[in-house]
Motif scaffolding. Structure first.
Motif, PDB file in Angstrom:
ATOM      1  N   TYR A 184     -84.702  71.011 -29.360  1.00 46.23           N
ATOM      2  CA  TYR A 184     -83.383  71.637 -29.386  1.00 46.23           C
ATOM      3  C   TYR A 184     -82.469  70.970 -28.367  1.00 46.23           C
ATOM      4  CZ  TYR A 184     -85.498  75.324 -32.216  1.00 46.23           C
ATOM      5  OH  TYR A 184     -86.127  76.023 -33.228  1.00 46.23           O
TER       6      TYR A 184
ATOM      7  N   VAL B  94     -81.040  74.918 -24.530  1.00 39.92           N
ATOM      8  CA  VAL B  94     -81.921  76.077 -24.408  1.00 39.92           C
ATOM      9  C   VAL B  94     -81.494  76.848 -23.167  1.00 39.92           C
ATOM     10  CG1 VAL B  94     -84.290  76.903 -24.258  1.00 39.92           C
ATOM     11  CG2 VAL B  94     -83.823  74.703 -25.370  1.00 39.92           C
TER      12      VAL B  94
ATOM     13  N   ALA C 232     -81.850  78.940 -28.295  1.00 44.61           N
ATOM     14  CA  ALA C 232     -81.959  77.481 -28.415  1.00 44.61           C
ATOM     15  C   ALA C 232     -81.227  77.025 -29.662  1.00 44.61           C
ATOM     16  CB  ALA C 232     -83.424  77.069 -28.481  1.00 44.61           C
ATOM     17  N   TYR C 233     -80.521  75.922 -29.548  1.00 45.97           N
ATOM     18  CA  TYR C 233     -79.693  75.462 -30.676  1.00 45.97           C
ATOM     19  C   TYR C 233     -79.926  73.989 -30.953  1.00 45.97           C
ATOM     20  CZ  TYR C 233     -75.620  74.382 -33.546  1.00 45.97           C
ATOM     21  OH  TYR C 233     -74.799  73.952 -34.566  1.00 45.97           O
ATOM     22  N   SER C 234     -80.057  73.651 -32.218  1.00 47.63           N
ATOM     23  CA  SER C 234     -80.146  72.263 -32.667  1.00 47.63           C
ATOM     24  C   SER C 234     -78.954  71.951 -33.548  1.00 47.63           C
ATOM     25  CB  SER C 234     -81.440  72.020 -33.455  1.00 47.63           C
ATOM     26  OG  SER C 234     -81.372  70.775 -34.145  1.00 47.63           O
TER      27      SER C 234
ATOM     28  N   GLU D 282     -79.605  74.809 -36.486  1.00 46.29           N
ATOM     29  CA  GLU D 282     -80.623  75.847 -36.349  1.00 46.29           C
ATOM     30  C   GLU D 282     -80.497  76.525 -34.994  1.00 46.29           C
ATOM     31  OE1 GLU D 282     -84.776  75.139 -37.747  1.00 46.29           O
ATOM     32  OE2 GLU D 282     -85.221  75.243 -35.591  1.00 46.29           O
TER      33      GLU D 282
END
Length: 481
Positions: A372, A375, A398-400, A405
């Protein structure tokens, strides 16, 4: 440093090897806090092929003499040891004209490492200018790989790396050595996963500290021997570390203690310490530059967010300021059992905080099988709830960007299994953020010390992750060698 194994440092070794393999002279700066493993890295890189010199605080005359003796052995020339040099410049002027030096540089690049370079600077403030002249006059035209290393982060950054330093622009590379990650701790300690976590929560990733623990002893015995005995290494180390790095150490001690016992906002720290805001802000900036503390802002906020929190990043310092400093009188009076019981009674609360930080760092490292971009923790107001009960918090967000996502997670460090029904509460809390990230793929995760109860089979879906300490064990066994 008496490290039994050379663990990790793959990236740092690659940097050094790449610089060594080219045809150019090199000046590499290596720095990082005491005991983090700089000397071990340098010696492992040199593997006996080079000259390693550890500076002392004895002043130029004695350091030059000691350096001469090493040069004499390295070049197999006794005349170097018996010669008299008034300063560093004349010493290097002589060396580069030595026939053995010339022959060696024709065959390969000579590595010369000067460790604890700040000691030279503290004894002679002209040292950066002197070594700038040495490098420009002699070394940059020879097949030499010069390493300048130091444990005083402030001296290395201000007097060696800063724009105002005479050495600025001469370095061809720099490496700041960071503490080891949790995934490597099982290379040092033969403990079960819970005690590996406990050890990391009190020692952090400093190899020299971890080596003080004896795997043949239970965790609590190790803690008692190393923290609660007068004169023991880890009992004294925090004071030595801060006093060697910081002026006005007393004020820094007060700020670190304030944070360690739960004052995380700037106004809380000011209130506890009795210092004004501008003074505390100045001290906090210094502590952040040393990587001792770090700011925390809720997920999705920008750099202008003002109500940030401050946490002690270093686990050893966090533990020491929470439990050792406030109880020094008791320890000095040999009331060990009383202090130990106090720590045991509070330790789950402390470990719960550290567990959250650990899980966030492991998610960065791919704990869930994915990576990610960001976070962090999130907190904010839920407008649908009444005032006073409207603050929501999510332990992990947490980001992607690549996968579009977002992961929402909760961490629980308790001796009891936790109910998987927490997923439903997590879904409810996440709705506030999903108003902004409404087109994301969403994953929910629970991270538990002791496992789970409830109808787990109904949650075995691709958007649900349940992990306990056994999963952490599997991860570090697969990734920590």
């Amino acid at each position: 440093m008496s490290q039994q194994k050379f663990i990790d440092r793959i990236e740092e070794m690659d940097i050094l090897k790449n610089h060594h393999s080219n045809d150019n002279p090199e000046l590499i700066i290596i720095y990082g806090r005491r005991r983090v493993g700089k000397t071990e890295l340098i010696n492992h890189f040199m593997s006996g092929h080079g000259l390693y010199f550890l500076a002392t605080n004895e002043g130029d005359t004695e350091n030059i003499r000691n350096f001469q003796r090493l040069l004499s052995e390295f070049f197999n020339d006794k005349s170097i040891e018996y010669a008299h040099y008034n300063d560093w410049y004349s010493l290097f002027a002589s060396i580069v004209n030595n026939k053995n030096f010339i022959e060696k540089t024709k065959k390969s690049k000579i590595i010369i490492a000067i460790d604890e370079f700040p000691y030279l600077i503290e004894a002679n403030r002209s040292i950066p200018s002197i070594f700038q002249k040495i490098y420009d006059s002699f070394l940059k035209n020879n097949n030499v790989f010069l390493i300048l290393s130091g444990s005083s982060v402030s001296v290395m950054e201000n007097d060696v790396l800063s724009y105002k330093s005479p050495l600025y622009g001469r370095r061809t590379g720099q490496i700041r050595i960071k503490p080891l990650k949790f995934k490597y701790i099982n290379n040092f300690l033969n403990y079960n996963i819970e005690d590996l976590c406990n050890s990391y929560f009190v020692l952090g990733g400093i190899p020299e500290y971890i080596l003080k623990f004896n795997s043949k002893l239970p965790f609590w015995d190790n803690l008692t021997n190393n923290f609660l005995n007068r004169g023991s290494y880890l009992y004294e180390e925090a004071e030595f570390l801060l006093r060697s790095e910081l002026r006005e150490a007393r004020n820094y001690f007060t700020i670190l203690k304030a944070i360690a016992i739960g004052n995380h906002r700037l106004n809380e720290i000011c209130s506890y310490t009795g210092m004004d805001k501008s003074m505390v802000s100045k001290y906090i900036d210094v502590l952040m530059s040393l990587d001792f503390i770090g700011p925390e802002m809720p997920f999705g906020s920008n750099e202008n967010f003002k109500r940030r929190l401050y946490w002690i990043k270093d686990n050893y310092l966090s533990f020491w300021f929470r439990y050792i400093l406030p109880n020094k009188s008791e320890i000095e009076n040999s009331r060990t059992e009383k202090v130990l019981n106090y720590i045991k009674n509070d330790f789950n609360t402390y470990s719960g905080e550290r567990f959250e930080f650990l899980i966030r760092s492991l998610i960065y490292d791919g704990l869930t099988g994915k990576y990610y971009d960001n976070v962090s923790r999130w907190w904010g107001k839920n407008k649908s709830k009444e005032e006073g009960k409207n603050i929501e918090e999510i332990d992990i967000v947490a980001y992607s960007h690549e996968r579009n996502e977002i992961l929402f997670g909760e961490c629980k460090w308790t001796d009891k299994k936790i109910s998987v029904s927490l997923i439903d509460k997590l879904r409810e809390k996440s709705r506030i953020l999903l108003e902004k990230y409404n087109n994301c793929n969403v994953i929910y995760a629970l991270f538990s010390k002791s496992g789970f109860i409830g109808d787990i089979n109904t949650l075995k879906d691709k958007d649900i992750i349940l992990m306990d300490l056994n999963d952490l064990k599997s991860f570090i066994e697969a990734n920590g060698n």
